[in-house]
Design a protein around this motif. Sequence first.
Motif, short mmCIF file in Angstrom:
data_model
loop_
_atom_site.label_atom_id
_atom_site.label_comp_id
_atom_site.label_asym_id
_atom_site.label_seq_id
_atom_site.Cartn_x
_atom_site.Cartn_y
_atom_site.Cartn_z
N SER A 76 3.03 -30.75 12.60
CA SER A 76 2.24 -31.92 12.23
C SER A 76 0.88 -31.49 11.69
O SER A 76 0.28 -30.55 12.18
CB SER A 76 2.02 -32.81 13.46
N GLY A 77 0.41 -32.20 10.69
CA GLY A 77 -0.90 -31.87 10.12
C GLY A 77 -1.05 -32.42 8.71
O GLY A 77 -0.24 -33.24 8.26
N VAL A 78 -2.08 -31.94 8.03
CA VAL A 78 -2.37 -32.43 6.68
C VAL A 78 -1.57 -31.63 5.65
O VAL A 78 -1.53 -30.40 5.71
CB VAL A 78 -3.87 -32.30 6.38
N ALA B 193 11.80 -33.28 -5.90
CA ALA B 193 10.39 -33.61 -5.74
C ALA B 193 9.99 -33.64 -4.26
O ALA B 193 10.79 -33.99 -3.41
CB ALA B 193 10.11 -34.97 -6.35
N ILE B 194 8.75 -33.21 -4.00
CA ILE B 194 8.19 -33.41 -2.66
C ILE B 194 7.60 -34.81 -2.66
O ILE B 194 6.55 -35.06 -3.26
CB ILE B 194 7.08 -32.36 -2.36
N TYR B 195 8.32 -35.70 -2.05
CA TYR B 195 7.99 -37.11 -2.18
C TYR B 195 7.10 -37.60 -1.06
O TYR B 195 6.18 -38.38 -1.25
CB TYR B 195 9.31 -37.89 -2.22
N ASP B 196 7.39 -37.11 0.16
CA ASP B 196 6.64 -37.57 1.34
C ASP B 196 6.84 -36.56 2.48
O ASP B 196 7.40 -35.48 2.27
CB ASP B 196 7.11 -38.96 1.77
N CYS B 197 6.39 -36.93 3.69
CA CYS B 197 6.52 -36.02 4.84
C CYS B 197 7.97 -35.79 5.22
O CYS B 197 8.32 -34.73 5.76
CB CYS B 197 5.75 -36.57 6.03
N PHE C 252 -1.16 -37.10 6.05
CA PHE C 252 -1.00 -36.52 7.39
C PHE C 252 0.44 -36.76 7.82
O PHE C 252 0.92 -37.89 7.82
CB PHE C 252 -1.97 -37.15 8.39
N CYS C 253 1.13 -35.66 8.17
CA CYS C 253 2.54 -35.77 8.56
C CYS C 253 2.69 -35.63 10.07
O CYS C 253 2.16 -34.69 10.66
CB CYS C 253 3.37 -34.68 7.89
N ASP C 254 3.41 -36.58 10.67
CA ASP C 254 3.80 -36.46 12.07
C ASP C 254 5.21 -35.87 12.07
O ASP C 254 6.18 -36.56 11.74
CB ASP C 254 3.75 -37.84 12.73
N GLY D 231 11.82 -37.21 16.01
CA GLY D 231 12.47 -36.49 14.92
C GLY D 231 11.54 -36.12 13.76
O GLY D 231 11.91 -35.35 12.89
N GLY D 232 10.33 -36.66 13.75
CA GLY D 232 9.33 -36.30 12.73
C GLY D 232 9.62 -36.88 11.36
O GLY D 232 10.39 -37.83 11.21
N GLY D 233 8.99 -36.29 10.33
CA GLY D 233 9.17 -36.76 8.96
C GLY D 233 8.35 -38.01 8.63
O GLY D 233 8.60 -38.66 7.62
N TRP D 234 7.38 -38.33 9.49
CA TRP D 234 6.59 -39.56 9.29
C TRP D 234 5.36 -39.29 8.44
O TRP D 234 4.61 -38.37 8.70
CB TRP D 234 6.12 -40.11 10.64
N THR D 235 5.13 -40.16 7.46
CA THR D 235 3.88 -40.12 6.68
C THR D 235 2.96 -41.21 7.25
O THR D 235 3.34 -42.39 7.27
CB THR D 235 4.16 -40.43 5.20
N LEU D 236 1.78 -40.80 7.70
CA LEU D 236 0.86 -41.80 8.26
C LEU D 236 0.23 -42.63 7.14
O LEU D 236 -0.22 -42.08 6.14
CB LEU D 236 -0.25 -41.12 9.08
N ILE D 237 0.23 -43.95 7.35
CA ILE D 237 -0.43 -44.81 6.35
C ILE D 237 -1.73 -45.41 6.92
O ILE D 237 -2.55 -45.94 6.17
CB ILE D 237 0.49 -45.95 5.85
N GLN D 238 -1.92 -45.27 8.23
CA GLN D 238 -3.14 -45.79 8.85
C GLN D 238 -3.39 -45.12 10.18
O GLN D 238 -2.43 -44.73 10.88
CB GLN D 238 -3.00 -47.31 9.06
N ARG D 239 -4.68 -44.92 10.50
CA ARG D 239 -5.00 -44.43 11.84
C ARG D 239 -6.35 -44.99 12.29
O ARG D 239 -7.29 -45.06 11.51
CB ARG D 239 -5.04 -42.91 11.89
N ARG D 240 -6.42 -45.42 13.56
CA ARG D 240 -7.67 -45.83 14.19
C ARG D 240 -7.80 -45.03 15.46
O ARG D 240 -6.95 -45.12 16.35
CB ARG D 240 -7.64 -47.34 14.56
#
Length: 340
Positions: free
Chosen positions: A137-139, A122-126, A156-158, A163-172
């Motif tokens: 990085s992007g949507v 499964a594609i679970y997250d970034c 949105f994946c950083d 090392g990357g692989g981050w799923t953003l949960i918030q942005r201001r």
Amino acid sequence: MTKRNVSFVVWGVALLLLAETWAQSPRKKLTPPKPPKGQCCDEVRSLKVQVANLTSILEELSRKQETDLRNVVRQIMDLDQQNRQQEARVTEAESRYSEINNRVEIMQLQNLQSVTQTSSDAIYDCASLSSRNYKISGVYKLPKDELLGTPELSVFCDMETNGGGWTLIQRRKIGLLSFNRDWKNYKSGFGSIRGDFWLGNDHIVRLTRQPTVLRIEMEDWEGQTRYAEYSLFNMANELNSYKLFIANYSGNAGDSLRYHNTTNFSTINRDNDKCVDDCAALRKGGYWYNCCTDSNLNGMFYRYGEHTKKTDGITWYAWHGPNYSLKKVEMKIRPASFHP
Ligand SMILES: [Ca+2]
């Protein structure tokens, strides 16, 4: 001759001498000595020649300066034109790059769809996208997965930071969107995935079912950046008021989330804090309020100039204290097992 006659003669001679002396003296004063005529004219002539020489040298210098100045002005104008041409070239290159980037994103999404159709994983997250070599990085659109019970979700994946692989949960970062919202809004998420947003408590709970790392990146109005990372982050489900669990801080922003550990989530219409006050109403956001804050990442966005005047701003006390609203924040998560 008698003695009296001699004396008469002496007096006469003396008077004659005196008269002559008196007559000659004023004539001497009227005629001062003149310098020789030839010497005077030579000096004047030589001075005139020198003056003429100096004048011509000055004129030549001034002509030269004018020419130099004109050359410098011309060179500056040339440089300016070259600069403008170069800028135009850079702008063109940038627009081409962004166009290519867009195409890459589209191709990635198409690839992603074909990958999910053929792969049993499964594609679970970034992080799972990063492991499949999506490194930009992007949507991204996470596909629906019935086995995991997850709906389709834009994230949105950083793919770069540490090392990357981050799923953003918030942005201001833009500041036009209000974060002073109710329980339902925080449950399902709000905002724009490319701008300011809260991913949604239910989505965050789903994404943190395995051991998860939380990374918070911040920027102040002076352009400095800091981060706080928690190698253990977990959120309870809605029945348990999305209670927060964090541990193992590292970073350079200071630990301003520890104070909120093991507290429930509160919103403007749900006071689940540990305080007689209504912290969500006071701090104007949805957050894991204790009594009330050591950080308030979903607080009010204040622009430069207004950013040090209130206590309900986007704060991180360990860095800038209770009266400094930050310019930019990103909260991102990835599995603890992720290896870039
Ligand atoms: Ca309360």
